[in-house]
Design a protein around this motif. Structure first.
Motif, PDB file in Angstrom:
ATOM      1  N   GLY A  14       0.795  -1.216   0.000  1.00  0.00           N
ATOM      2  CA  GLY A  14       0.000   0.000   0.000  1.00  0.00           C
ATOM      3  C   GLY A  14       0.828   1.265   0.000  1.00  0.00           C
ATOM      4  N   LEU A  15       1.806   1.342   0.889  1.00  0.00           N
ATOM      5  CA  LEU A  15       2.558   2.586   1.050  1.00  0.00           C
ATOM      6  C   LEU A  15       4.002   2.296   1.429  1.00  0.00           C
ATOM      7  CD1 LEU A  15       2.630   5.729   1.432  1.00  0.00           C
ATOM      8  CD2 LEU A  15       2.054   5.296   3.820  1.00  0.00           C
ATOM      9  N   LEU A  35       8.199  -1.295  -8.640  1.00  0.00           N
ATOM     10  CA  LEU A  35       7.568  -0.117  -9.226  1.00  0.00           C
ATOM     11  C   LEU A  35       7.078  -0.403 -10.642  1.00  0.00           C
ATOM     12  CD1 LEU A  35      10.091   2.517  -7.886  1.00  0.00           C
ATOM     13  CD2 LEU A  35       7.698   2.258  -7.168  1.00  0.00           C
ATOM     14  N   ALA A  36       7.892  -1.059 -11.449  1.00  0.00           N
ATOM     15  CA  ALA A  36       7.504  -1.370 -12.824  1.00  0.00           C
ATOM     16  C   ALA A  36       6.273  -2.275 -12.868  1.00  0.00           C
ATOM     17  CB  ALA A  36       8.669  -2.009 -13.573  1.00  0.00           C
ATOM     18  N   GLU A  37       6.171  -3.174 -11.906  1.00  0.00           N
ATOM     19  CA  GLU A  37       5.022  -4.074 -11.831  1.00  0.00           C
ATOM     20  C   GLU A  37       3.835  -3.440 -11.108  1.00  0.00           C
ATOM     21  OE1 GLU A  37       6.583  -7.607 -10.009  1.00  0.00           O
ATOM     22  OE2 GLU A  37       7.707  -8.170 -11.800  1.00  0.00           O
ATOM     23  N   ARG A  38       4.012  -2.193 -10.659  1.00  0.00           N
ATOM     24  CA  ARG A  38       2.980  -1.434  -9.944  1.00  0.00           C
ATOM     25  C   ARG A  38       2.496  -2.162  -8.683  1.00  0.00           C
ATOM     26  NH1 ARG A  38       0.650   3.028 -12.420  1.00  0.00           N
ATOM     27  NH2 ARG A  38      -0.059   3.236 -10.289  1.00  0.00           N
ATOM     28  N   ARG A  39       3.421  -2.843  -8.008  1.00  0.00           N
ATOM     29  CA  ARG A  39       3.086  -3.543  -6.773  1.00  0.00           C
ATOM     30  C   ARG A  39       3.114  -2.606  -5.584  1.00  0.00           C
ATOM     31  NH1 ARG A  39       7.020  -8.344  -7.023  1.00  0.00           N
ATOM     32  NH2 ARG A  39       6.359  -8.605  -4.885  1.00  0.00           N
ATOM     33  N   ILE A  40       3.703  -1.415  -5.744  1.00  0.00           N
ATOM     34  CA  ILE A  40       3.656  -0.381  -4.717  1.00  0.00           C
ATOM     35  C   ILE A  40       2.612   0.633  -5.156  1.00  0.00           C
ATOM     36  CG2 ILE A  40       4.924   1.457  -3.550  1.00  0.00           C
ATOM     37  CD1 ILE A  40       7.480  -0.169  -4.014  1.00  0.00           C
ATOM     38  N   ARG A  41       1.576   0.804  -4.333  1.00  0.00           N
ATOM     39  CA  ARG A  41       0.508   1.733  -4.688  1.00  0.00           C
ATOM     40  C   ARG A  41       0.933   3.180  -4.514  1.00  0.00           C
ATOM     41  NH1 ARG A  41      -3.685   1.288  -0.608  1.00  0.00           N
ATOM     42  NH2 ARG A  41      -2.479   2.959   0.306  1.00  0.00           N
ATOM     43  N   TRP A  60      10.807   9.587 -14.075  1.00  0.00           N
ATOM     44  CA  TRP A  60      10.871   8.124 -14.220  1.00  0.00           C
ATOM     45  C   TRP A  60       9.610   7.474 -13.665  1.00  0.00           C
ATOM     46  CZ3 TRP A  60      12.256   4.295 -10.253  1.00  0.00           C
ATOM     47  CH2 TRP A  60      12.411   3.010 -10.774  1.00  0.00           C
ATOM     48  N   LEU A  61       9.169   7.909 -12.489  1.00  0.00           N
ATOM     49  CA  LEU A  61       7.950   7.350 -11.899  1.00  0.00           C
ATOM     50  C   LEU A  61       6.733   7.613 -12.781  1.00  0.00           C
ATOM     51  CD1 LEU A  61       8.582   8.241  -8.159  1.00  0.00           C
ATOM     52  CD2 LEU A  61       8.486   5.934  -9.134  1.00  0.00           C
ATOM     53  N   LYS A  62       6.695   8.782 -13.406  1.00  0.00           N
ATOM     54  CA  LYS A  62       5.586   9.092 -14.314  1.00  0.00           C
ATOM     55  C   LYS A  62       5.581   8.153 -15.517  1.00  0.00           C
ATOM     56  CE  LYS A  62       4.937  13.948 -13.136  1.00  0.00           C
ATOM     57  NZ  LYS A  62       5.072  15.349 -13.607  1.00  0.00           N
ATOM     58  N   THR A  63       6.764   7.789 -16.036  1.00  0.00           N
ATOM     59  CA  THR A  63       6.810   6.861 -17.170  1.00  0.00           C
ATOM     60  C   THR A  63       6.297   5.483 -16.774  1.00  0.00           C
ATOM     61  OG1 THR A  63       9.083   6.069 -16.809  1.00  0.00           O
ATOM     62  CG2 THR A  63       8.796   8.044 -18.199  1.00  0.00           C
ATOM     63  N   SER A  67       1.229   8.896 -10.661  1.00  0.00           N
ATOM     64  CA  SER A  67       0.946  10.332 -10.579  1.00  0.00           C
ATOM     65  C   SER A  67       1.828  10.878  -9.471  1.00  0.00           C
ATOM     66  CB  SER A  67      -0.521  10.571 -10.222  1.00  0.00           C
ATOM     67  OG  SER A  67      -1.357  10.072 -11.230  1.00  0.00           O
ATOM     68  N   CYS A  68       2.479  11.994  -9.714  1.00  0.00           N
ATOM     69  CA  CYS A  68       3.419  12.550  -8.746  1.00  0.00           C
ATOM     70  C   CYS A  68       2.994  13.948  -8.335  1.00  0.00           C
ATOM     71  CB  CYS A  68       4.827  12.579  -9.337  1.00  0.00           C
ATOM     72  SG  CYS A  68       5.437  10.941  -9.796  1.00  0.00           S
ATOM     73  N   PHE A  69       3.123  14.214  -7.058  1.00  0.00           N
ATOM     74  CA  PHE A  69       2.765  15.504  -6.497  1.00  0.00           C
ATOM     75  C   PHE A  69       3.886  15.975  -5.589  1.00  0.00           C
ATOM     76  CE2 PHE A  69      -0.993  12.952  -7.147  1.00  0.00           C
ATOM     77  CZ  PHE A  69      -1.779  13.781  -7.937  1.00  0.00           C
ATOM     78  N   VAL A  70       4.117  17.269  -5.580  1.00  0.00           N
ATOM     79  CA  VAL A  70       5.122  17.865  -4.702  1.00  0.00           C
ATOM     80  C   VAL A  70       4.381  18.768  -3.728  1.00  0.00           C
ATOM     81  CG1 VAL A  70       7.134  19.385  -4.574  1.00  0.00           C
ATOM     82  CG2 VAL A  70       6.899  17.780  -6.488  1.00  0.00           C
TER      83      VAL A  70
END
Length: 81
Positions: A14-15, A35-41, A60-63, A67-70
């Protein structure tokens, strides 16, 4: 030990909060498979103040589909970019 190895037994995570004082790149690279397998939400980590949203790891995370937020500290309240 890489996060890919450490958390390999978990199907869905989850986190993950990363607080490694400047070594975020190395930790995130060590979780490349997860991360590539999207196993971390969700991920929470600090971005160097002088870099902000142009930080390469955010791109890289966006690719990978994240979704990324600062969160920035403003005078009266935090602001989400």
């Amino acid at each position: 030990m890489r996060l890919d190895e450490c958390l390999a037994a978990y199907e869905d995570i989850g986190l993950v909060k990363i607080d490694v004082e400047g070594f975020q790149d190395e930790v995130l690279k060590g979780a490349a498979t997860l991360l590539a397998e999207r196993r971390i939400r969700d991920l929470i980590f600090e971005v160097p103040r002088d870099i902000g949203p142009s930080y390469g790891m955010i791109d890289w995370l966006k690719t990978l589909g994240y979704s990324c937020f600062v969160i920035r500290q403003k005078l009266h309240r935090p602001v989400l970019d």
